[in-house]
Design a protein around this motif. Structure first.
Motif, PDB file in Angstrom:
ATOM      1  N   THR A 120      41.120  39.586  34.864  1.00 20.33           N
ATOM      2  CA  THR A 120      42.002  40.497  34.121  1.00 20.33           C
ATOM      3  C   THR A 120      41.244  41.211  33.007  1.00 20.33           C
ATOM      4  O   THR A 120      41.370  42.422  32.827  1.00 20.33           O
ATOM      5  CB  THR A 120      43.190  39.719  33.535  1.00 20.33           C
ATOM      6  OG1 THR A 120      43.867  39.053  34.595  1.00 20.33           O
ATOM      7  CG2 THR A 120      44.145  40.632  32.822  1.00 20.33           C
ATOM      8  N   ILE A 121      40.440  40.451  32.274  1.00 12.93           N
ATOM      9  CA  ILE A 121      39.690  41.050  31.167  1.00 12.93           C
ATOM     10  C   ILE A 121      38.700  42.085  31.700  1.00 12.93           C
ATOM     11  O   ILE A 121      38.602  43.204  31.190  1.00 12.93           O
ATOM     12  CB  ILE A 121      38.954  39.949  30.366  1.00 12.93           C
ATOM     13  CG1 ILE A 121      39.977  39.089  29.614  1.00 12.93           C
ATOM     14  CG2 ILE A 121      37.965  40.565  29.388  1.00 12.93           C
ATOM     15  CD1 ILE A 121      39.403  37.842  29.018  1.00 12.93           C
ATOM     16  N   VAL A 122      37.985  41.704  32.755  1.00 12.10           N
ATOM     17  CA  VAL A 122      36.991  42.620  33.334  1.00 12.10           C
ATOM     18  C   VAL A 122      37.677  43.881  33.856  1.00 12.10           C
ATOM     19  O   VAL A 122      37.192  44.997  33.655  1.00 12.10           O
ATOM     20  CB  VAL A 122      36.209  41.901  34.455  1.00 12.10           C
ATOM     21  CG1 VAL A 122      35.381  42.885  35.247  1.00 12.10           C
ATOM     22  CG2 VAL A 122      35.307  40.831  33.860  1.00 12.10           C
ATOM     23  N   ALA A 123      38.836  43.729  34.503  1.00 11.20           N
ATOM     24  CA  ALA A 123      39.549  44.885  35.045  1.00 11.20           C
ATOM     25  C   ALA A 123      40.072  45.773  33.918  1.00 11.20           C
ATOM     26  O   ALA A 123      39.974  46.997  33.986  1.00 11.20           O
ATOM     27  CB  ALA A 123      40.704  44.419  35.929  1.00 11.20           C
ATOM     28  N   PHE A 124      40.622  45.151  32.877  1.00  9.00           N
ATOM     29  CA  PHE A 124      41.214  45.934  31.796  1.00  9.00           C
ATOM     30  C   PHE A 124      40.151  46.753  31.064  1.00  9.00           C
ATOM     31  O   PHE A 124      40.377  47.885  30.664  1.00  9.00           O
ATOM     32  CB  PHE A 124      41.941  45.008  30.818  1.00  9.00           C
ATOM     33  CG  PHE A 124      42.788  45.744  29.823  1.00  9.00           C
ATOM     34  CD1 PHE A 124      44.046  46.201  30.192  1.00  9.00           C
ATOM     35  CD2 PHE A 124      42.339  45.978  28.539  1.00  9.00           C
ATOM     36  CE1 PHE A 124      44.836  46.881  29.290  1.00  9.00           C
ATOM     37  CE2 PHE A 124      43.121  46.656  27.624  1.00  9.00           C
ATOM     38  CZ  PHE A 124      44.378  47.115  28.006  1.00  9.00           C
ATOM     39  N   GLY A 177      46.127  44.489  41.526  1.00  7.09           N
ATOM     40  CA  GLY A 177      46.611  43.905  42.771  1.00  7.09           C
ATOM     41  C   GLY A 177      45.672  42.798  43.239  1.00  7.09           C
ATOM     42  O   GLY A 177      46.112  41.735  43.696  1.00  7.09           O
ATOM     43  N   VAL A 178      44.368  43.028  43.092  1.00 14.27           N
ATOM     44  CA  VAL A 178      43.389  42.028  43.511  1.00 14.27           C
ATOM     45  C   VAL A 178      43.451  40.790  42.607  1.00 14.27           C
ATOM     46  O   VAL A 178      43.242  39.670  43.077  1.00 14.27           O
ATOM     47  CB  VAL A 178      41.969  42.635  43.537  1.00 14.27           C
ATOM     48  CG1 VAL A 178      40.948  41.591  43.888  1.00 14.27           C
ATOM     49  CG2 VAL A 178      41.900  43.773  44.526  1.00 14.27           C
ATOM     50  N   THR A 183      53.014  50.517  38.406  1.00  9.03           N
ATOM     51  CA  THR A 183      51.955  51.434  38.836  1.00  9.03           C
ATOM     52  C   THR A 183      52.247  51.980  40.223  1.00  9.03           C
ATOM     53  O   THR A 183      52.007  53.161  40.502  1.00  9.03           O
ATOM     54  CB  THR A 183      50.596  50.711  38.840  1.00  9.03           C
ATOM     55  OG1 THR A 183      50.510  49.918  37.664  1.00  9.03           O
ATOM     56  CG2 THR A 183      49.458  51.702  38.822  1.00  9.03           C
ATOM     57  N   ALA A 184      52.774  51.119  41.090  1.00  9.42           N
ATOM     58  CA  ALA A 184      53.141  51.586  42.430  1.00  9.42           C
ATOM     59  C   ALA A 184      54.228  52.650  42.330  1.00  9.42           C
ATOM     60  O   ALA A 184      54.167  53.692  42.994  1.00  9.42           O
ATOM     61  CB  ALA A 184      53.616  50.411  43.286  1.00  9.42           C
ATOM     62  N   ILE A 234      43.479  53.332  41.036  1.00  9.44           N
ATOM     63  CA  ILE A 234      42.436  52.315  40.862  1.00  9.44           C
ATOM     64  C   ILE A 234      43.000  51.112  40.109  1.00  9.44           C
ATOM     65  O   ILE A 234      42.712  49.955  40.420  1.00  9.44           O
ATOM     66  CB  ILE A 234      41.215  52.931  40.154  1.00  9.44           C
ATOM     67  CG1 ILE A 234      40.582  53.983  41.062  1.00  9.44           C
ATOM     68  CG2 ILE A 234      40.197  51.865  39.790  1.00  9.44           C
ATOM     69  CD1 ILE A 234      39.517  54.812  40.416  1.00  9.44           C
ATOM     70  N   LEU A 235      43.839  51.410  39.119  1.00  8.15           N
ATOM     71  CA  LEU A 235      44.480  50.341  38.350  1.00  8.15           C
ATOM     72  C   LEU A 235      45.318  49.440  39.253  1.00  8.15           C
ATOM     73  O   LEU A 235      45.300  48.216  39.134  1.00  8.15           O
ATOM     74  CB  LEU A 235      45.395  50.984  37.304  1.00  8.15           C
ATOM     75  CG  LEU A 235      45.360  50.362  35.930  1.00  8.15           C
ATOM     76  CD1 LEU A 235      44.125  50.842  35.214  1.00  8.15           C
ATOM     77  CD2 LEU A 235      46.592  50.743  35.153  1.00  8.15           C
TER      78      LEU A 235
END
Lengths: 240, 229, 252
Positions: free
Chosen positions: A145-149, A122-123, A86-87, A116-117
């Motif tokens: 991870t699940i919440v972010a995805f 990263g967090v 992503t970077a 944002i991803l």
């Protein structure tokens, strides 16, 4: 590990072929000219990042479901590789944006979503860093991870709506047939490269776990204390 | 259901008994609103254009303090463990806490909106887009507060016992709630500006509702795993 | 120590122990945090109405063991049965029948004693509990100030009130005498004696705690070293300490 090398070699070979065709065979992009050729790097990177984050999501589900530490290592590996890709994606976006729009950054929905991803995952890596007990690390980072995805599609739509009020979509034009072939080859090449990196990183993460955190053997039961001078009132003598 | 209400009542009672903290939080939100105006300068027109953004940024920044505290009271003497062993169901604990946090955020918004009205010269009365402005603002605030509260409550529980919690909670929460924030800001701005594009307003409300439905279900499922030891 | 394999007293004692329903049964119970075993290989059989003492020095794993038995944390290895069932099958049902007095007292600091008890009474399914009477029983006034203002002794009393209000069949007490003055210890001891049902106490205050219990398990460095009648606990404790004292430089 053999599969990682195989994927790496295959990926690099496909990238060489795909990029070669993209640079020398395919016609230049109609709207963007020669700069448009960054397409053969940019789109595969985006696809790979998404696939790798999807692996992280699956690993998180598997980890929560089974509690096995192998999944924990896979979360670490795929989130990390995903963040790297992503970077790269953002850097390529800036490289592309400068000659095209005259600025390094536009609030293009895909670019914004990628940014944002990058922060979201990263967090997750940061979170993993501060949790010391491996089992807690698995649970909490899997949840994050699940919440972010789950956020990815909704972020994309919100940014697209938000952006559509300002300017026209910057979506690349429908890709012509001569451009299609190198693109697909590059996508597969980059994806194999990404997967090879995930597998290699996964192996390192598992080795680290085995070395640093894995369950030590159960200690031996020590000799039990015998109180011979005053026999237990209700109990039997310990026979020697 | 009665257990949920009972837990919800408990969460609100704690905040009521320590209401000086809530008062300080309201002061914090108002101070932020005052400070934002310095970023744009005394141009009333520009400020009224950004009023929605100020309102939600102020709520978002205050929310991390509110959310962090909502689990600080649970872990400081280990009360959450007493609850778990009582036993209270983790799902109900989550919904009670998220609901209590959403209510508090809405109250905070009710304090902040008059300040936004006074400071930035926005329109709050009159009909727009087939409804009263205030009525529509209430629906946006309710959906927005709910959107911040659900993932916020989950992440507050997740970070409550970690060392870097003051930093990790906003770091986890802020990028996640971008869609919610975006939709709430856009919808609020549409309300307080002289004219309202109804189709656009409805689509932002729909996005907020989607975000709420997604995270009120996902976080409710995951909460039990976060608090177990 | 003789070279022969020692036989655990719990197994030896089972034959003559009063037979009753087994309330807690642990076999090879172990829990680790990262690379460290907090406790390991614990076998324990507790029958209804028995009073058990788990004793050990600081860091011997007794608190973690108690918390694992009380389902506050999950074991990493081994088998645990509460009331004849695997607690994981119906965690809520098992938890409804037990109560844990934790090292931290587990209250909402901003609520009053009565508020805290009410929360627990309702969750435990006794919304009609006479909270005033319970507070009276532990010697606390029904005061309007928050728990934050309570002294340690008052907190311990309130924590016992919290146990009583849940009407548990199985009570786990972690260091009930910690941070109490002698008078407070006497009161707490009287309250513990008055508890109904099965009681398991973890404490390093051997003599005081042993006086309340009939059987004891001695933990040392996370491992069980002795199981037997509580009145012998002091001697077993001494036996564990002896090699340490000898190593420290031949103390008399």
């Amino acid at each position: 590990m053999k599969s990682a090398y195989l994927l790496l070699v295959l990926g690099l070979a496909l990238i060489v072929v795909g990029h070669g065709m993209g640079l020398f065979v395919a016609p230049s992009e109609a709207a963007m000219g020669e700069t448009g050729r960054i397409l053969y790097v940019h789109v595969p990177t985006a696809w790979t990042a998404m696939v790798v984050f999807t692996i992280a999501f699956v690993a998180a589900l598997g980890g929560l479901w089974t509690g096995r530490m192998g999944w924990d290592a896979l979360i670490e590996a795929s989130a990390e590789v995903g963040v790297v890709f992503t970077a790269l994606l953002l850097v390529q976006g800036a490289v592309w944006a400068k000659p095209t729009w005259g600025v390094y950054w536009t609030w293009d929905p895909r670019l914004t979503t990628s940014a944002i991803l990058l922060v979201l995952f990263g967090v997750v890596l940061l979170l993993r860093h501060v949790i010391e007990v491996p089992e807690r690390r698995l649970t909490l980072s899997a949840v994050a991870t699940i919440v972010a995805f789950a956020d990815v599609p909704i972020v994309y739509f919100s940014v697209r709506w938000w952006n559509s009020l300002h300017q026209a979509q910057s979506t690349p034009q429908t890709v012509s047939k001569l451009m299609w072939q190198p693109l697909v080859i590059s996508i597969f090449g980059t994806m194999f490269l990404g997967l090879a990196l995930v597998i290699a990183r996964w192996r390192i993460a598992r080795e680290h776990y085995e070395r640093e955190d894995a369950a030590p053997d159960l200690p031996d039961l020590p000799d039990q204390i015998e109180l011979s001078d005053e026999p237990a009132s209700g109990g039997q003598e310990v026979r020697g | 259901m009665s257990e949920l209400l009972h837990l919800f009542r408990k969460d609100l009672l704690i905040e009521w008994r320590s209401r000086s903290h809530g008062f300080a939080l309201a002061c914090f939100a108002l101070t932020l609103l005052l400070l934002f105006s310095f970023a744009i300068g005394p141009d009333t027109k520009t400020m009224s254009l950004h009023a929605g953004a100020y309102l939600w940024m102020s709520l978002l920044l205050s929310s991390t303090l509110l959310l962090a505290r909502s689990f600080q009271v649970e872990v400081e003497d280990g009360a959450i463990e007493t609850l778990i062993l009582a036993p209270a169901s983790a799902t109900r604990m989550f919904y009670a806490k998220a609901l209590a946090n959403a209510v508090q955020l809405a109250i905070l918004a009710a304090v902040a909106v008059p300040a936004v009205y006074a400071l930035y010269g926005v329109q709050l009365h009159g009909e727009v887009g087939g409804g009263h402005r205030l009525g529509q603002l209430v629906s946006v605030v309710a959906l927005g507060a709910a959107g911040l509260a659900a993932p916020g409550t989950l992440y507050a529980a997740l970070t409550a016992r970690l060392h870097a919690r003051q930093l990790l909670l906003p770091l986890l929460l802020f990028p996640l709630v971008v869609p919610c924030l975006l939709a709430a800001v856009k919808a609020t701005t549409l309300i307080v500006r002289p004219s309202l594009s109804e189709a656009e307003f409805t689509s932002w409300l729909a996005l907020l509702a989607c975000f709420d439905v997604l995270y009120w279900s996902v976080c409710g499922i995951l909460f039990g795993r976060v608090i177990e030891q | 120590m003789s070279g022969t394999p020692a036989i655990s007293r719990s197994e030896a004692g089972d034959a003559s122990a009063p037979s009753g329903e087994v309330v807690v049964e642990a076999r090879g119970l172990s829990r680790r945090f990262g690379k460290r075993w907090a406790f390991a290989r614990v076998d324990l059989t507790v029958r209804r109405s028995e009073r058990w003492l788990i004793l050990g020095a600081n860091g011997s794993g007794k608190t973690t063991l108690l918390r694992a038995l009380a389902t506050a944390i999950s074991p990493s290895l081994g088998r645990l049965r509460l009331f004849g069932q695997d607690p994981r099958e119906d965690l809520a049902a098992a938890r409804r029948r037990l109560a844990l007095l934790s090292h931290r007292t587990g209250f909402y600091e901003d609520l009053t004693a009565r508020d805290n008890l009410r929360v627990l009474a309702r969750l435990a399914g006794h919304p009609d509990a006479d909270l005033g009477a319970v507070l009276d029983r532990v010697g606390l006034e029904d005061r309007p100030d928050p728990v934050r203002a309570f002294s340690m002794g008052m907190r311990k009393r309130l924590a016992l009130a919290a146990v009583i209000v849940q009407r548990p069949e199985l009570v786990f007490l972690d260091e009930p005498f910690a941070a109490l003055d002698p008078a407070g210890m006497e009161d707490v001891a009287a309250l513990v004696r008055g508890l109904e049902g099965t009681v398991i106490v973890a404490s390093h205050q051997v003599e005081r705690a042993a006086a309340l219990c009939d059987r004891a398990l001695l933990m040392d460095a996370g491992l069980p070293r002795w199981t037997g009648p509580a009145h012998q606990a002091w001697m077993a404790w001494k036996a564990v300490q002896a090699p340490l004292a000898a190593a420290a430089g031949g103390a008399p």
